[in-house]
Design a protein around this motif. Sequence first.
Motif, PDB file in Angstrom:
ATOM      1  N   PHE A  79       2.640  15.970 -18.792  1.00 49.86           N
ATOM      2  CA  PHE A  79       1.729  15.245 -17.913  1.00 49.86           C
ATOM      3  C   PHE A  79       1.130  14.027 -18.603  1.00 49.86           C
ATOM      4  CE2 PHE A  79      -1.998  14.377 -15.307  1.00 49.86           C
ATOM      5  CZ  PHE A  79      -1.498  14.559 -14.030  1.00 49.86           C
ATOM      6  N   THR A  80       0.726  14.190 -19.876  1.00 51.30           N
ATOM      7  CA  THR A  80       0.077  13.075 -20.572  1.00 51.30           C
ATOM      8  C   THR A  80       1.047  11.929 -20.878  1.00 51.30           C
ATOM      9  OG1 THR A  80       0.342  14.201 -22.707  1.00 51.30           O
ATOM     10  CG2 THR A  80      -1.779  14.462 -21.580  1.00 51.30           C
ATOM     11  N   THR A  81       2.347  12.206 -20.930  1.00 50.82           N
ATOM     12  CA  THR A  81       3.309  11.118 -21.101  1.00 50.82           C
ATOM     13  C   THR A  81       3.700  10.515 -19.752  1.00 50.82           C
ATOM     14  OG1 THR A  81       5.160  12.684 -21.148  1.00 50.82           O
ATOM     15  CG2 THR A  81       4.269  11.956 -23.268  1.00 50.82           C
ATOM     16  N   THR A  82       3.575  11.284 -18.687  1.00 50.02           N
ATOM     17  CA  THR A  82       3.912  10.802 -17.346  1.00 50.02           C
ATOM     18  C   THR A  82       2.760  10.025 -16.724  1.00 50.02           C
ATOM     19  OG1 THR A  82       5.334  12.733 -17.057  1.00 50.02           O
ATOM     20  CG2 THR A  82       4.767  11.517 -15.074  1.00 50.02           C
ATOM     21  N   VAL A  83       1.547  10.537 -16.879  1.00 52.07           N
ATOM     22  CA  VAL A  83       0.354   9.926 -16.288  1.00 52.07           C
ATOM     23  C   VAL A  83      -0.553   9.473 -17.429  1.00 52.07           C
ATOM     24  CG1 VAL A  83      -1.607  10.297 -14.760  1.00 52.07           C
ATOM     25  CG2 VAL A  83       0.557  11.465 -14.295  1.00 52.07           C
ATOM     26  N   THR A  84      -0.810   8.187 -17.509  1.00 53.17           N
ATOM     27  CA  THR A  84      -1.590   7.656 -18.631  1.00 53.17           C
ATOM     28  C   THR A  84      -2.761   6.807 -18.131  1.00 53.17           C
ATOM     29  OG1 THR A  84      -0.163   5.714 -18.757  1.00 53.17           O
ATOM     30  CG2 THR A  84       0.417   7.580 -20.172  1.00 53.17           C
ATOM     31  N   GLY A  85      -3.641   6.506 -19.057  1.00 50.24           N
ATOM     32  CA  GLY A  85      -4.759   5.602 -18.781  1.00 50.24           C
ATOM     33  C   GLY A  85      -5.744   6.151 -17.771  1.00 50.24           C
ATOM     34  N   ALA A  86      -6.239   5.251 -16.940  1.00 55.35           N
ATOM     35  CA  ALA A  86      -7.258   5.611 -15.943  1.00 55.35           C
ATOM     36  C   ALA A  86      -6.709   6.618 -14.930  1.00 55.35           C
ATOM     37  CB  ALA A  86      -7.758   4.365 -15.238  1.00 55.35           C
ATOM     38  N   SER A  87      -5.405   6.591 -14.675  1.00 51.27           N
ATOM     39  CA  SER A  87      -4.803   7.539 -13.723  1.00 51.27           C
ATOM     40  C   SER A  87      -4.980   8.977 -14.184  1.00 51.27           C
ATOM     41  CB  SER A  87      -3.311   7.246 -13.547  1.00 51.27           C
ATOM     42  OG  SER A  87      -3.128   5.970 -13.020  1.00 51.27           O
ATOM     43  N   TRP A  88      -4.874   9.193 -15.501  1.00 50.10           N
ATOM     44  CA  TRP A  88      -5.055  10.548 -16.034  1.00 50.10           C
ATOM     45  C   TRP A  88      -6.482  11.033 -15.768  1.00 50.10           C
ATOM     46  CZ3 TRP A  88      -8.171  13.036 -19.547  1.00 50.10           C
ATOM     47  CH2 TRP A  88      -7.785  14.324 -19.899  1.00 50.10           C
ATOM     48  N   TYR A  89      -7.453  10.170 -16.023  1.00 50.62           N
ATOM     49  CA  TYR A  89      -8.850  10.541 -15.799  1.00 50.62           C
ATOM     50  C   TYR A  89      -9.128  10.792 -14.317  1.00 50.62           C
ATOM     51  CZ  TYR A  89      -9.801   9.344 -20.622  1.00 50.62           C
ATOM     52  OH  TYR A  89      -9.793   9.313 -21.992  1.00 50.62           O
ATOM     53  N   LEU A  90      -8.539   9.983 -13.467  1.00 51.52           N
ATOM     54  CA  LEU A  90      -8.703  10.168 -12.027  1.00 51.52           C
ATOM     55  C   LEU A  90      -8.082  11.488 -11.578  1.00 51.52           C
ATOM     56  CD1 LEU A  90      -9.816   8.854  -9.470  1.00 51.52           C
ATOM     57  CD2 LEU A  90      -7.601   7.738  -9.181  1.00 51.52           C
ATOM     58  N   ALA A  91      -6.895  11.793 -12.097  1.00 56.38           N
ATOM     59  CA  ALA A  91      -6.238  13.059 -11.769  1.00 56.38           C
ATOM     60  C   ALA A  91      -7.068  14.243 -12.248  1.00 56.38           C
ATOM     61  CB  ALA A  91      -4.840  13.106 -12.386  1.00 56.38           C
ATOM     62  N   MET A  92      -7.644  14.129 -13.428  1.00 53.26           N
ATOM     63  CA  MET A  92      -8.469  15.201 -13.986  1.00 53.26           C
ATOM     64  C   MET A  92      -9.751  15.376 -13.177  1.00 53.26           C
ATOM     65  SD  MET A  92      -8.477  17.505 -16.349  1.00 53.26           S
ATOM     66  CE  MET A  92      -7.548  17.163 -17.815  1.00 53.26           C
ATOM     67  N   LEU A  93     -10.250  14.302 -12.627  1.00 54.11           N
ATOM     68  CA  LEU A  93     -11.482  14.340 -11.855  1.00 54.11           C
ATOM     69  C   LEU A  93     -11.312  15.088 -10.529  1.00 54.11           C
ATOM     70  CD1 LEU A  93     -14.338  13.244 -12.258  1.00 54.11           C
ATOM     71  CD2 LEU A  93     -13.646  11.195 -11.008  1.00 54.11           C
ATOM     72  N   CYS A  94     -10.127  15.046  -9.959  1.00 53.90           N
ATOM     73  CA  CYS A  94      -9.891  15.665  -8.643  1.00 53.90           C
ATOM     74  C   CYS A  94     -10.207  17.160  -8.607  1.00 53.90           C
ATOM     75  CB  CYS A  94      -8.470  15.386  -8.166  1.00 53.90           C
ATOM     76  SG  CYS A  94      -8.231  13.667  -7.696  1.00 53.90           S
TER      77      CYS A  94
END
Length: 179
Positions: free
Chosen positions: A140-155
């Motif tokens: 996941f961390t190689t597929t989704v990076t940067g602000a997108s990762w934080y947004l995904a984690m926030l959901c």
Amino acid sequence: LFSWHPLLMALAFSFLMTEALLIFSPETSLLRSFSRKVRVRAHWALQLLALLCALLGLGIITYNKHLNGKGHFVTWHGLTGLLAVLYAGGQCAGGVLLLYPKLMKNWTLAKLKLYHATSGLVGYLLGCASLMLGMCSLWFTTTVTGASWYLAMLCPLVTSLVIMNQVSNAYLYRKRSQH
């Protein structure tokens, strides 16, 4: 084959289960104008679909690990995911008792609803924890990076807070104030 696992688990725990729980929210449910019986049946159907997606996702990842000779349930994500799916199955079985409360002769319907809602909250939080642990995985961390990762984690974090608030307001705070 692997890519179906995150899709099915996110569908199960992030979408279907969340929608099934929000059906009872007076503020957010699209079905709030329907009778309680209709909302209960919709909750039941969505939870069953969530469980089927979770079981299929679990089966796919187990088979994928078997094909690739990798260990099964050796990470925190794998262990909490397995526990969340098993817990969801038990919670669905327990929900049948609410459809047929006469099976539990020594329990009041109010107590059954309270226990089902609070234990369901525990299962929902377990599923969200597993999703968040999955978002920390190498894939996941190689597929989704940067602000997108934080947004995904926030959901899952935000939806967990919403669901905790809903269950608390519907059952816990009300019960305490009635004593």
